[in-house]
Design an enzyme around this catalytic site. Structure first.
Site, PDB file in Angstrom:
ATOM      1  CG  HIS A  93      26.241   9.407 -66.766  1.00 29.88           C
ATOM      2  ND1 HIS A  93      26.509   9.353 -65.422  1.00 29.88           N
ATOM      3  CD2 HIS A  93      25.043   8.799 -66.944  1.00 29.88           C
ATOM      4  CE1 HIS A  93      25.502   8.725 -64.815  1.00 29.88           C
ATOM      5  NE2 HIS A  93      24.607   8.379 -65.717  1.00 29.88           N
ATOM      6  CD  GLU A 115      20.404  10.163 -63.462  1.00 33.55           C
ATOM      7  OE1 GLU A 115      21.025  10.144 -64.551  1.00 33.55           O
ATOM      8  OE2 GLU A 115      19.402  10.851 -63.286  1.00 33.55           O
TER       9      GLU A 115
END
Lengths: 638, 251
Positions: A249, A266
């Site tokens: 990530h 995100e």
């Protein structure tokens, strides 16, 4: 004979995260008796850490959305290596699975007209993620946990016992799957609290154990993520696919050291946050890869307009799929434009009013304030890549979630294929719901079709018990005594440094050598104390699984000589169309070894059904496919 | 940057136990759970502690630090001075299993006693319509990570084992409030909150609110409004009269 507590169920689900709980609900609603076994307390599974949302093309925020658009986005995100049938089922069924949660009591954030609000996320064409602030995973877990309680209440009314047909075995670890004539007959494990052994006699096991992140040093994953389901399946004779694809990530915390790796959602970028380097440059505009050229804004002005008018402007490259963003950050840091603690800056403070930040991203605000003394409404966050998700997992039939071993099913992160080489954010929570339900159905249908139930052999139980207590015996055969914590640290360091975000042939070879050394030393792992709640012993048993899955990752990564999604090679930096169609399959020979040898073999994927292939323009497919594969495309023939 | 921290940790099981002193390295930015892990890795491999996410999201690592209920993963070492001895003990309200791990099954028992979400019968999936302002009240309570620190600190059960049968505790009284305030829940939960789940035991001292790591206003936003709703229902003169008049008819 070893003293073992025995239980008998129609279906045993291992793992109580999103996929496991959804499978439990489905199997119970089909009338079967179900046990759910989890390593932690009920309601603590790793799914609680999912933040941003659950992708489903409900079209609440943009009416242009539908399953075909979601399907296309998912295939692009996975660089066309996905199992297309899984991607199709996922895109078609996700909206129903989300709406169903509302009937269980879930409370998602709302649109002005009272429907479920949807937010933007990387790689998704439209705002698509149903969410609750930045704690969507917690809402999913709690909702399904409470649904299970309501099913137990119904059983209480009917049978006078909450646990008549559905029981949670919390803080209980399964160490072995048992078989008779090739079919699943049971599962063997231990209570973490007491160390006592437990045996489930069952014809069907659903694995929903999540991922493998604890094989890496910097990870967003909790301690439970030791690849148990992956390893149990391998040892039971099932295959793993796509193990070389590990998602880093792009935005994990980088400072202070003790929180390095903890996830920064995100959703920060979905809600307007932008990435900047030490020179204050929004660097993502320089990293739009050829396959996505034309789909993303190439200047700041257009990118900023996109938040308000997505139909007339192209989206910001801050929201490229995760693999692209993680590589970009890695390059910025390597080229000397990183932040003081080796990350880059993620700025939301200058983009939204403070109140709005606290309302939309409450747990991010809280997390940075409490753990890093950073007020994200006033200053930028420092972020960098963190091991987050494994795309690889147990190979399953898309419709029934059945593995190649009769009676063994898998769903969620521990299954493989759905996400191809890279998962889009938000597609995990929807994956859990869609395939958790299908695994529950698949297992139920299998159980109903059986004429007789396989039996557990006493000898298998005795052997499983002996293997489980081996770490108390001390080192044998002249092997030195080993501390499980030390071996775990060495394994994490090697995987992190040598099979991490950017890979090289010689480094992966070094990792493989190191894993071979750990394999020799693991026989010497010795633990102190007794079996009652003994974390050293628990780690010693989990360590075997971590070693086995790490070997799968390292060997498969060395074999795939291209870069694609969550597998990036310095020595083979290009995507190679000849590889798109190939799956690397990991298997182990039938053996009594705790960590059996891994074999890797390549096999071709089934070609995509024609009507699905035609959802893409030929010009896009040409970026991924070989000439031969596209010979039958209608645009080619015309 | 690092220093040698002094930790006093309770070790034992349901039979007996005592506080044991350790000296262990502490580094910049670390939390108490980091030090407990370092103790496990270097000095006491079988030290039992429950934990999971280490990011304040799962609510597993609840214990008491210097007597105050806290999440070990969210308790920064920087709030203590370097020469201070930090005492870590298991949650007092629940029976000890081993070391810092307690038996929290009381909470799961109580969770099962609260009647579940009851949607309107004619509403199909996909047809749910609710306004943000209306869901927001219950959403606050759904932030709960079930760390059970509010249950641990609540004086109704902290030193009164005998109240456990009749009292659901702040976490589950808040669950009733959450369902009561859910825009689409059709059940009336007011009477049972008082009679079956012990809402009356709560005398709003706000101890639960003070220890909540999610900063949920348990007392102000859940328990007090719930008490008001109960009072409206139970002590409404018209309802009272109705009950009197129709009781003999079995109404």
């Amino acid at each position: 004979m070893t003293e073992v507590e025995r239980h008998s169920y129609d279906v045993v689900v291992i793992g109580a995260g999103g996929a496991g709980l959804r499978a439990v609900i489905e199997a119970r609603q089909r009338g079967l008796s179900v046990a759910v076994v989890c390593k932690s307390l009920f309601g603590k599974a790793h799914t609680v850490m999912a933040e941003g949302g659950c992708a489903a093309s409900m079209g609440n925020a943009n009416a242009g959305d539908n399953w075909q658009v979601h399907f296309r986005d998912t295939m692009r995100g996975g660089k066309f290596l996905n199992n297309w049938r899984m991607a199709e089922l996922h895109a078609k069924e996700a909206p129903d699975r989300v709406w169903e949660l509302e009937t269980y009591g879930a409370l998602f954030d709302r649109t002005a007209d009272g429907r479920i609000s949807q937010r933007n996320f990387g790689g998704h064409t439209y705002p698509r993620l149903a969410h609750v602030g930045d704690r969507t995973g917690l809402e999913l877990i709690r909702t399904m946990q409470q649904k299970i309680v309501s099913l137990q209440q119904e059983d209480q009314k009917r049978y006078g016992d909450y646990e008549a047909k559905l029981k949670v075995f919390a803080e209980c670890t399964v160490t072995e799957l048992l078989k008779e004539d090739g079919r699943i007959s049971g599962a063997f494990g231990y209570w973490r609290e007491s160390g006592r052994f437990i045996l489930f006699e069952t014809p069907a096991v659903v694995l929903a154990t999540g991922g493998i992140g604890k094989s890496f040093k910097v990870t967003s994953n909790s301690w439970e993520y030791t690849g148990d389901g992956h390893a149990l399946a391998l040892r039971a004779g099932a295959d793993l696919i796509n193990m070389e694809f590990v998602q880093f990530h792009p935005t994990g915390m980088v400072w202070p050291p003790s929180v390095k790796g903890i996830l920064v959602t995100e959703g920060v970028r979905g809600d307007g946050g932008v990435l900047k380097n030490s020179q204050g440059e929004r660097f993502m505009f320089r990293y739009i890869p050829d396959v996505f050229k034309g789909q993303y804004a190439d200047n700041e002005a257009e990118a900023d307009r996109w938040y308000d008018d997505a139909d007339k402007n192209r989206r910001t490259p801050d929201l490229l799929p995760r693999d692209e963003v993680a590589r970009a950050i890695n390059t910025e840091v390597k080229e000397g434009r990183g932040s003081p603690h080796g990350g880059v800056f993620l700025d939301i403070a200058s983009r939204l009013p403070a109140d709005e930040i606290r309302r939309r991203l409450p747990s991010m605000y809280h997390q940075f304030k409490e753990l890093a003394d950073v007020d994200i409404t006033k200053e930028p966050m420092e972020v960098g890549p963190t091991c987050h998700y494994v795309m690889g997992g147990i190979e399953v039939d898309p419709d029934t979630a059945a593995s190649s071993v009769p009676g063994l099913f898998a769903a969620g992160e521990c299954s493989g294929g759905m996400h191809g080489s890279n998962r889009l954010g938000g597609n995990s929570l929807s994956d859990l719901l869609v395939f958790g339900r299908r695994a529950g159905l698949g297992a139920a249908s299998y159980v109903e079709s059986l004429e007789r139930r396989p039996k557990v052999a006493d000898a298998d139980v005795t052997a499983a018990a002996r293997t489980a207590v081996a770490p108390f015996d001390g080192a044998r055969d002249g092997v030195a005594e080993e501390n499980p914590y030390t071996l775990h640290t060495e394994l994490q360091q090697s995987m992190n440094d040598l099979v991490g975000i950017i890979r090289k042939s010689d480094e992966m070879q070094k990792a493989i050598d190191k894993l071979a050394e750990i394999r020799r030393r693991i026989c010497g792992v010795t633990v102190e104390g007794h079996r009652q709640y003994n974390p050293g012993w628990h780690l010693a048993l989990d360590l075997r699984n971590m070693l086995l899955v790490s070997e799968c990752v390292a060997h498969a990564a060395l074999r795939r000589t291209e870069s694609r999604g969550g597998h990036t090679r310095d020595d083979h930096p290009q995507m190679d169309a000849q590889w798109r169609n190939k799956l690397l399959v990991c298997s182990v020979a039938d053996s009594d070894e705790v960590v059996p040898d891994v074999t890797i073999a390549a096999k071709p994927q089934e070609p995509m059904r024609q009507d699905l292939l035609e959802l893409f323009e030929l010009s896009e497919l040409e970026k991924y496919y070989t000439e031969d594969e596209l010979a039958d495309h209608p645009e080619r023939k015309a | 940057m690092g220093y040698q921290a002094k930790l006093r940790v309770w070790r034992g099981d349901d039979g007996s136990g005592d506080l044991q002193d350790f000296t262990v390295e502490a580094n910049e930015g670390e939390v108490v759970l980091d030090l407990i892990h370092r103790l496990q890795a270097t000095q006491v491999p079988d030290l039992a502690v429950r934990w999971n996410c280490k990011a304040g999201k799962c609510g597993s690592c609840s214990a008491e630090v210097n007597g105050r209920p806290r999440l070990l993963c969210m308790t920064r070492m920087s709030i203590f001075s370097e020469d201070e001895t930090i005492t870590v003990t298991p949650m007092r309200t629940f029976p000890v299993i081993r070391d810092l791990v307690t038996d929290v099954s009381y909470n799961y028992t109580k969770a099962r006693e609260i009647p579940s979400f009851t949607p309107p019968e004619d509403l199909k999936p996909g047809e749910y319509r609710m306004q943000q302002v209306d869901v927001q009240r219950s959403q606050e309570f759904r932030k709960c990570i079930e760390c059970f620190l509010c249950q641990d600190t609540c004086h109704v059960i902290r030193d009164h084992e005998e109240n456990k049968t009749a009292f659901a505790g702040p976490r589950y009284l808040m669950r009733i409030a959450e369902l009561e305030m859910h825009p689409l829940d059709v059940a009336d939960r007011r009477n049972e909150a008082q009679t079956d789940h012990g809402l009356g035991y709560c005398n709003i001292t706000k101890c639960c609110t003070e220890v909540c790591p999610e900063n949920i206003h348990i007392t102000d936003n859940a328990l007090i409004p719930m008490k008001e709703r109960v009072a409206d229902r139970r002590y409404d003169p018209i309802v009272w009269l109705g009950n009197k008049l129709f009781r003999r008819n079995g109404g």
